[in-house]
Design a protein around this motif. Structure first.
Motif, short mmCIF file in Angstrom:
data_model
loop_
_atom_site.label_atom_id
_atom_site.label_comp_id
_atom_site.label_asym_id
_atom_site.label_seq_id
_atom_site.Cartn_x
_atom_site.Cartn_y
_atom_site.Cartn_z
N THR A 1 17.22 -0.72 -0.22
CA THR A 1 17.34 -0.13 1.12
C THR A 1 16.09 0.65 1.51
O THR A 1 15.72 0.72 2.68
CB THR A 1 18.55 0.81 1.18
OG1 THR A 1 18.47 1.76 0.10
CG2 THR A 1 19.84 0.02 1.07
N ALA A 2 15.39 1.25 0.49
CA ALA A 2 14.16 1.97 0.78
C ALA A 2 13.08 1.01 1.25
O ALA A 2 12.27 1.33 2.14
CB ALA A 2 13.69 2.73 -0.46
N ILE A 3 13.06 -0.19 0.67
CA ILE A 3 12.08 -1.20 1.10
C ILE A 3 12.38 -1.65 2.52
O ILE A 3 11.48 -1.77 3.36
CB ILE A 3 12.10 -2.40 0.13
CG1 ILE A 3 11.71 -1.95 -1.28
CG2 ILE A 3 11.19 -3.51 0.63
CD1 ILE A 3 11.81 -3.04 -2.32
N GLU B 1 7.03 -7.27 -7.63
CA GLU B 1 7.89 -6.57 -8.60
C GLU B 1 8.36 -5.26 -7.99
O GLU B 1 7.56 -4.45 -7.52
CB GLU B 1 7.12 -6.30 -9.88
CG GLU B 1 7.94 -5.56 -10.93
CD GLU B 1 7.10 -5.19 -12.14
OE1 GLU B 1 7.12 -5.94 -13.12
OE2 GLU B 1 6.40 -4.15 -12.05
N VAL B 2 9.69 -5.05 -8.00
CA VAL B 2 10.29 -3.83 -7.47
C VAL B 2 10.73 -2.98 -8.66
O VAL B 2 11.58 -3.40 -9.45
CB VAL B 2 11.49 -4.14 -6.57
CG1 VAL B 2 12.09 -2.84 -6.03
CG2 VAL B 2 11.08 -5.07 -5.44
N PRO B 3 10.19 -1.77 -8.82
CA PRO B 3 10.54 -0.94 -9.98
C PRO B 3 11.98 -0.45 -9.88
O PRO B 3 12.57 -0.39 -8.78
CB PRO B 3 9.54 0.21 -9.89
CG PRO B 3 9.17 0.30 -8.46
CD PRO B 3 9.18 -1.11 -7.95
N PRO B 4 12.57 -0.05 -11.02
CA PRO B 4 13.98 0.37 -11.03
C PRO B 4 14.26 1.55 -10.11
O PRO B 4 15.36 1.65 -9.56
CB PRO B 4 14.23 0.74 -12.49
CG PRO B 4 13.19 -0.02 -13.26
CD PRO B 4 11.99 -0.07 -12.38
N ALA C 1 0.81 -1.22 0.00
CA ALA C 1 0.00 0.00 0.00
C ALA C 1 0.84 1.27 0.00
O ALA C 1 0.30 2.37 -0.22
CB ALA C 1 -0.93 0.00 1.22
N ARG C 2 2.14 1.15 0.21
CA ARG C 2 3.01 2.33 0.19
C ARG C 2 3.22 2.78 -1.25
O ARG C 2 3.96 2.17 -2.03
CB ARG C 2 4.36 1.97 0.83
CG ARG C 2 4.30 1.75 2.34
CD ARG C 2 4.23 3.08 3.07
NE ARG C 2 5.39 3.90 2.76
CZ ARG C 2 6.46 3.97 3.55
NH1 ARG C 2 6.52 3.26 4.68
NH2 ARG C 2 7.48 4.74 3.22
N GLU C 3 2.56 3.87 -1.65
CA GLU C 3 2.64 4.36 -3.03
C GLU C 3 4.04 4.84 -3.40
O GLU C 3 4.44 4.79 -4.58
CB GLU C 3 1.63 5.49 -3.24
CG GLU C 3 0.18 5.05 -3.09
CD GLU C 3 -0.79 6.19 -3.35
OE1 GLU C 3 -0.30 7.32 -3.61
OE2 GLU C 3 -2.01 5.96 -3.30
N ASP C 4 4.82 5.32 -2.42
CA ASP C 4 6.15 5.82 -2.72
C ASP C 4 7.11 4.72 -3.16
O ASP C 4 8.12 4.99 -3.82
CB ASP C 4 6.73 6.54 -1.49
CG ASP C 4 6.80 5.63 -0.28
OD1 ASP C 4 5.82 4.90 -0.02
OD2 ASP C 4 7.84 5.66 0.41
N LEU C 5 6.79 3.47 -2.83
CA LEU C 5 7.66 2.36 -3.22
C LEU C 5 7.30 1.82 -4.59
O LEU C 5 8.16 1.27 -5.29
CB LEU C 5 7.60 1.23 -2.17
CG LEU C 5 8.07 1.60 -0.76
CD1 LEU C 5 7.89 0.42 0.17
CD2 LEU C 5 9.53 2.04 -0.79
N GLY C 6 6.06 1.92 -4.99
CA GLY C 6 5.64 1.45 -6.31
C GLY C 6 5.71 -0.05 -6.48
O GLY C 6 5.91 -0.55 -7.59
#
Length: 514
Positions: free
Chosen positions: A122-124, A114-117, A23-28
């Motif tokens: 580290t942010a996750i 899926e983790v975007p580029p 749900a964290r939009e900043d992580l995408g």
């Protein structure tokens, strides 16, 4: 050298749901395979072809797939290690999540994210730790509020049902006090299904030592059994080795989506606290542990060596021993007898025990609507919320029978005057009349108004307040003219002059016996 300490089974912080991270939009982040109901306990980054040796279980495994050769084997090994989910970075090695990995994770029920580029690993990790900190803060606040609520409930006139009600409210379920055989003594909250209640009764027999005393056998473990705060574990002796089975302090089970927990209470009563909820919330076990401590104190008999000897003396007295023979075991005294009732509600065993604990005595007898308590004469007896008390004067053991009668008379006076506590008075004219004879006379004298409780009660309060119309109206919550009309009706039906002091006195005495 001593063996190194084992890795902890779980981190000190509570797990967080994968859905909260998605749900964290900043992580995408985007879920591309598997369910989203996983719980994350750790974050780990690895580019090993086989991450199994480096996982503890519960991780969100972050990887860019540098050495990913066999997606099927990779997913299977993560599941085998207990990994919670895979976070796959689509740069710089892969432009998209490999379809073979998506299919493998789907087959194994392993969440694949899926983790975007633009999102560094580290942010996750930082987001996970922050979410864990928030959950921990909420848990601590919940536990703190529950502690205050339970402490307040324990100070109420009926502490046991109040604690159960508070516990059921805090946990959003059903809290019940169970006997060793699993029968319900008191409960609060919405009961679960019959199947869940029966399962909870079985858990009560698992954790109650009394169940072993009755059957001579039993298992130290049950469905999902575990140990609670302060538990020293279950005995491990096998048949014929002379070992005594020690019941676990707590046991858990799950029936049809309902989480069940049973906790053995201390204090020698072999009672069990049962809890049924629709899930397990953070801090729930801690809240239950606090309730266990309070209920153990509230239901304990509070008997030391001296009190045990006194109880034995009372038993011998009931079996026909002479008071003079029993007095040495009972103690030199002096002793005070207390009679107590709860208006509108007969006291049960737990309520009677709680009252005895509040007054500082384990010598309690609950018989019908009246509780009788024996205390040493040095005890200071104060009114107890929700109770009406009659207190005798201090007496030697040989005079306890007379003190018991005096306490009963004091209780009747307290009920007549609506006082929370009345103490024995020096004998007056009313004390010289046999209670049985007085009751017969009172029923005959008050028969014309006995069928109308409003008249009887109004007369009682009016006489206790020395004929004051205004104070009687306030006490009864009616208009003063209503009081006048009722008293006039009493005078007419009784054929009595209520302005005559002798008539008032006789009616007042009569009202004490009805």
């Amino acid at each position: 050298m001593p063996d190194p300490a084992p890795y902890p089974a779980a981190p000190p912080a509570p797990p967080i749901p994968l859905a909260a991270l998605l749900a964290r939009e900043d992580l995408g982040l985007r879920l591309v395979a598997g369910p989203e109901d996983a719980e994350i306990q750790w974050v780990h980054t690895s580019e090993m072809a086989d991450p199994y040796p480096y996982l503890l279980g519960g991780e969100l495994l972050l990887t860019a797939g540098v050495l990913l050769k066999d997606p099927e084997t990779y997913a299977a090994r993560v599941v085998e290690a207990g990994g919670a989910a895979i976070g796959f970075g689509v740069a710089p090695v892969h432009d998209t999540v490999p379809p073979a990995l998506v299919e493998a994770c789907e087959r194994h029920g392993l969440p694949l994210v899926e983790v975007p580029p633009q999102t560094p690993f580290t942010a996750i990790a930082r987001a996970v730790w922050r979410l864990m900190a928030q959950v921990r803060h909420q848990e601590l606040r919940r536990v703190s509020e529950a502690q205050q609520g339970l402490a307040t409930a324990a100070a109420r006139p009926d502490p046991v049902p109040a604690v159960l009600q508070q516990l059921a409210s805090r946990l959003g379920g059903w809290a019940v006090l169970l006997a060793p055989d699993g029968s319900v003594l008191q409960s609060s909250g919405r009961p679960p299904s019959r199947e869940a209640r029966e399962a909870l009764g079985r858990l009560a027999r698992v954790v109650s030592p009394a169940a072993d005393d009755e059957t001579g056998s039993g298992s130290g473990t049950g469905p999902g059994s575990g140990t609670g705060p302060g538990d020293s574990g279950a005995g491990t002796g096998g048949p014929g080795d002379g070992a005594t089975r020690r019941a676990p302090a707590s046991a858990t089970d799950s029936v049809a989506g309902t989480h069940l927990a049973a906790y053995a209470l201390g204090g020698g009563e072999a009672l069990v606290l049962g809890i049924a909820t629709e899930g397990r919330e953070p801090g729930g076990h801690t809240v239950a542990g606090m309730a266990v401590v309070l209920l153990s104190l509230l239901t304990a008999p509070h008997q030391g060596t001296d009190a045990t000897g006194r109880s034995a003396a009372l038993v011998r007295l009931l079996l026909g021993a002479e008071p003079a023979d029993v007095a040495p075991a009972l103690g030199p005294g002096p002793w005070v007898v207390v009679h107590a009732t709860r208006p509108g509600e007969p006291p049960d065993r737990i309520a009677a025990s709680s009252l005895g604990a509040a007054l500082g005595s384990a010598l309690v007898d609950a018989n019908g609507t009246t509780v009788r308590i024996l205390l040493t004469g040095d005890r200071r007896i104060e009114p107890q919320p929700g109770w009406t008390l009659g207190v005798s004067a201090a007496a030697d053991p040989a005079e306890l029978s007379a003190a018991d009668t005096a306490a009963a008379r004091a209780l009747r006076r307290a009920e007549a005057t609506r006082e929370p506590l009345a103490r024995q008075r020096d004998a007056g004219l009313a004390e010289l009349v046999a209670p049985g004879d007085a009751a017969v006379h009172a029923r005959g004298l008050l028969a014309p108004i006995a069928g109308t409780p409003a008249l009887t009660e109004t007369l009682r309060v009016w006489l206790s307040l020395h004929g004051s119309w205004d104070r009687t109206a306030v006490a009864l919550g009616v208009h003063r003219n209503t009081v006048r009309q009722r008293i006039a009706r009493c005078a007419t039906l009784l054929g009595a002059d209520l302005d005559d002091a002798d008539v008032r006195m006789e009616l007042w005495f009569a009202l004490r016996y009805v």
